[in-house]
Write a protein that holds these residues in place. Sequence first.
Motif, PDB file in Angstrom:
ATOM      1  N   SER A 130       5.617   7.717 -12.965  1.00 38.17           N
ATOM      2  CA  SER A 130       5.947   6.758 -11.909  1.00 38.17           C
ATOM      3  C   SER A 130       6.915   7.384 -10.911  1.00 38.17           C
ATOM      4  CB  SER A 130       6.557   5.482 -12.502  1.00 38.17           C
ATOM      5  OG  SER A 130       7.712   5.770 -13.262  1.00 38.17           O
ATOM      6  N   ARG A 131       7.863   8.124 -11.431  1.00 36.74           N
ATOM      7  CA  ARG A 131       8.819   8.795 -10.547  1.00 36.74           C
ATOM      8  C   ARG A 131       8.119   9.857  -9.692  1.00 36.74           C
ATOM      9  NH1 ARG A 131      13.516  12.853 -12.329  1.00 36.74           N
ATOM     10  NH2 ARG A 131      14.604  12.937 -10.349  1.00 36.74           N
ATOM     11  N   ARG A 132       7.223  10.616 -10.316  1.00 36.27           N
ATOM     12  CA  ARG A 132       6.508  11.665  -9.585  1.00 36.27           C
ATOM     13  C   ARG A 132       5.675  11.069  -8.442  1.00 36.27           C
ATOM     14  NH1 ARG A 132       1.829  13.697  -8.755  1.00 36.27           N
ATOM     15  NH2 ARG A 132       0.756  12.218 -10.126  1.00 36.27           N
ATOM     16  N   LEU A 133       4.946  10.004  -8.732  1.00 37.14           N
ATOM     17  CA  LEU A 133       4.101   9.384  -7.708  1.00 37.14           C
ATOM     18  C   LEU A 133       4.928   8.837  -6.547  1.00 37.14           C
ATOM     19  CD1 LEU A 133       1.472   7.474  -9.877  1.00 37.14           C
ATOM     20  CD2 LEU A 133       1.008   9.303  -8.238  1.00 37.14           C
ATOM     21  N   LEU A 134       6.014   8.165  -6.851  1.00 40.62           N
ATOM     22  CA  LEU A 134       6.844   7.580  -5.797  1.00 40.62           C
ATOM     23  C   LEU A 134       7.487   8.671  -4.938  1.00 40.62           C
ATOM     24  CD1 LEU A 134       8.522   4.665  -7.783  1.00 40.62           C
ATOM     25  CD2 LEU A 134       6.635   4.512  -6.152  1.00 40.62           C
ATOM     26  N   GLU A 135       7.909   9.755  -5.566  1.00 42.91           N
ATOM     27  CA  GLU A 135       8.496  10.854  -4.802  1.00 42.91           C
ATOM     28  C   GLU A 135       7.444  11.530  -3.932  1.00 42.91           C
ATOM     29  OE1 GLU A 135      12.319  12.175  -7.524  1.00 42.91           O
ATOM     30  OE2 GLU A 135      10.452  13.319  -7.729  1.00 42.91           O
ATOM     31  N   GLU A 136       6.231  11.632  -4.447  1.00 45.75           N
ATOM     32  CA  GLU A 136       5.144  12.242  -3.682  1.00 45.75           C
ATOM     33  C   GLU A 136       4.814  11.414  -2.448  1.00 45.75           C
ATOM     34  OE1 GLU A 136       0.659  12.244  -4.867  1.00 45.75           O
ATOM     35  OE2 GLU A 136       1.581  14.006  -5.802  1.00 45.75           O
ATOM     36  N   ILE A 137       4.823  10.094  -2.590  1.00 47.04           N
ATOM     37  CA  ILE A 137       4.485   9.195  -1.483  1.00 47.04           C
ATOM     38  C   ILE A 137       5.605   9.137  -0.446  1.00 47.04           C
ATOM     39  CG2 ILE A 137       4.050   6.780  -0.868  1.00 47.04           C
ATOM     40  CD1 ILE A 137       2.696   6.556  -3.687  1.00 47.04           C
ATOM     41  N   THR A 138       6.826   9.028  -0.906  1.00 47.57           N
ATOM     42  CA  THR A 138       7.951   8.816   0.018  1.00 47.57           C
ATOM     43  C   THR A 138       8.562  10.109   0.530  1.00 47.57           C
ATOM     44  OG1 THR A 138       9.596   8.752  -1.772  1.00 47.57           O
ATOM     45  CG2 THR A 138       8.526   6.671  -1.171  1.00 47.57           C
ATOM     46  N   SER A 180       0.857  -1.185   0.000  1.00 44.79           N
ATOM     47  CA  SER A 180       0.000   0.000   0.000  1.00 44.79           C
ATOM     48  C   SER A 180       0.894   1.235   0.000  1.00 44.79           C
ATOM     49  CB  SER A 180      -0.893   0.011   1.239  1.00 44.79           C
ATOM     50  OG  SER A 180      -0.097   0.202   2.411  1.00 44.79           O
ATOM     51  N   LYS A 181       0.287   2.387  -0.198  1.00 45.60           N
ATOM     52  CA  LYS A 181       1.069   3.622  -0.147  1.00 45.60           C
ATOM     53  C   LYS A 181       1.680   3.814   1.236  1.00 45.60           C
ATOM     54  CE  LYS A 181      -1.545   6.115  -3.709  1.00 45.60           C
ATOM     55  NZ  LYS A 181      -2.385   7.297  -4.003  1.00 45.60           N
ATOM     56  N   GLU A 182       0.922   3.494   2.269  1.00 46.60           N
ATOM     57  CA  GLU A 182       1.426   3.643   3.640  1.00 46.60           C
ATOM     58  C   GLU A 182       2.597   2.692   3.901  1.00 46.60           C
ATOM     59  OE1 GLU A 182      -1.764   3.194   2.767  1.00 46.60           O
ATOM     60  OE2 GLU A 182      -2.375   5.297   3.047  1.00 46.60           O
ATOM     61  N   GLU A 183       2.489   1.476   3.392  1.00 45.74           N
ATOM     62  CA  GLU A 183       3.580   0.509   3.584  1.00 45.74           C
ATOM     63  C   GLU A 183       4.830   0.922   2.819  1.00 45.74           C
ATOM     64  OE1 GLU A 183       0.918  -3.511   4.386  1.00 45.74           O
ATOM     65  OE2 GLU A 183       1.315  -2.854   2.330  1.00 45.74           O
ATOM     66  N   LEU A 184       4.638   1.466   1.632  1.00 52.48           N
ATOM     67  CA  LEU A 184       5.794   1.970   0.876  1.00 52.48           C
ATOM     68  C   LEU A 184       6.459   3.112   1.629  1.00 52.48           C
ATOM     69  CD1 LEU A 184       7.600   2.185  -1.597  1.00 52.48           C
ATOM     70  CD2 LEU A 184       5.867   3.683  -2.636  1.00 52.48           C
ATOM     71  N   ARG A 185       5.649   4.002   2.183  1.00 48.91           N
ATOM     72  CA  ARG A 185       6.204   5.118   2.949  1.00 48.91           C
ATOM     73  C   ARG A 185       7.022   4.582   4.135  1.00 48.91           C
ATOM     74  NH1 ARG A 185       1.676   7.528   3.709  1.00 48.91           N
ATOM     75  NH2 ARG A 185       1.731   8.628   1.724  1.00 48.91           N
ATOM     76  N   GLU A 186       6.487   3.566   4.802  1.00 47.16           N
ATOM     77  CA  GLU A 186       7.200   2.948   5.927  1.00 47.16           C
ATOM     78  C   GLU A 186       8.519   2.343   5.469  1.00 47.16           C
ATOM     79  OE1 GLU A 186       6.679  -1.049   8.720  1.00 47.16           O
ATOM     80  OE2 GLU A 186       4.906  -0.163   7.782  1.00 47.16           O
ATOM     81  N   LEU A 187       8.492   1.615   4.367  1.00 47.15           N
ATOM     82  CA  LEU A 187       9.706   0.993   3.845  1.00 47.15           C
ATOM     83  C   LEU A 187      10.749   2.028   3.466  1.00 47.15           C
ATOM     84  CD1 LEU A 187       8.843  -1.967   1.423  1.00 47.15           C
ATOM     85  CD2 LEU A 187      10.622  -1.935   3.166  1.00 47.15           C
ATOM     86  N   SER A 188      10.299   3.114   2.863  1.00 44.44           N
ATOM     87  CA  SER A 188      11.234   4.129   2.365  1.00 44.44           C
ATOM     88  C   SER A 188      12.010   4.795   3.489  1.00 44.44           C
ATOM     89  CB  SER A 188      10.483   5.190   1.556  1.00 44.44           C
ATOM     90  OG  SER A 188       9.678   6.011   2.393  1.00 44.44           O
ATOM     91  N   ARG A 189      11.477   4.747   4.708  1.00 47.09           N
ATOM     92  CA  ARG A 189      12.151   5.370   5.852  1.00 47.09           C
ATOM     93  C   ARG A 189      13.185   4.445   6.494  1.00 47.09           C
ATOM     94  NH1 ARG A 189       6.375   7.460   8.161  1.00 47.09           N
ATOM     95  NH2 ARG A 189       6.178   9.343   6.887  1.00 47.09           N
ATOM     96  N   HIS A 190      13.219   3.195   6.067  1.00 50.78           N
ATOM     97  CA  HIS A 190      14.165   2.246   6.656  1.00 50.78           C
ATOM     98  C   HIS A 190      15.575   2.562   6.163  1.00 50.78           C
ATOM     99  CE1 HIS A 190      16.096  -1.503   7.776  1.00 50.78           C
ATOM    100  NE2 HIS A 190      15.018  -1.838   8.465  1.00 50.78           N
ATOM    101  N   PRO A 191      16.557   2.610   7.049  1.00 47.07           N
ATOM    102  CA  PRO A 191      17.911   3.004   6.634  1.00 47.07           C
ATOM    103  C   PRO A 191      18.576   2.035   5.656  1.00 47.07           C
ATOM    104  CG  PRO A 191      17.886   2.254   8.926  1.00 47.07           C
ATOM    105  CD  PRO A 191      16.462   2.406   8.510  1.00 47.07           C
TER     106      PRO A 191
END
Length: 207
Positions: free
Chosen positions: A138-146, A98-109
């Motif tokens: 695709s790049r825009r969406l991922l940057e917006e989410i993370t 999900s978008k929330e899970e991706l956001r969580e993953l993106s914060r992992h060091p």
Amino acid sequence: MNSVLVYHTISSPPEPMPADADISPERFEQQLRWLSRWSNVVPLEETLRAESRRSIAITFDDGYRDNLTVALPLLEKFRLPMTLFVTAGFLGRKGFLSKEELRELSRHPAVTIGAHGLWHRHFNRLTPDDARFELVESRRLLEEITGQTVDLLAWPFGECNAELEALSAECGYRASWSVWKGTNSAHSRWRVPLGRKDNLVRFIAKA
């Protein structure tokens, strides 16, 4: 020379997935254990440095949810980094992050997020305008989410050509990866695919 490994889903479906894309958690853990003992595993970005000594990077394509729930805990166990190339249009679908899970993953060091197209289409079959839209959106969406810069790309199906390689650079990607296709230059770097058929002997030979 560096090796870049590519996984998809860490799961054990009753029937093999297309392109041998699934690998069991047990086999994946066995491979990580070997890598942690015998290899220099680095973040994908480090393989771009000319002075980088022989090393291995671990990547995942598509954005399956088990990359968070199964793969990440095993990577943490062995203290190994990963890069996840996300198909932005698949977010929220059954079996995917999900978008929330991706956001969580993106914060992992230990995790880097890259793009994998908008709808996982065959880029070699797209018009230049459609290909550009996929790369940019695709790049825009991922940057917006993370909230992070996303400038690494993996081609869906590993497909690319000289025109697409140039286009990915125009669209702001710093480097792109295929799977044995393209010129193995900055925007079609080769990766080694892994799946359910790769026991430890085959894995070591590939790695």
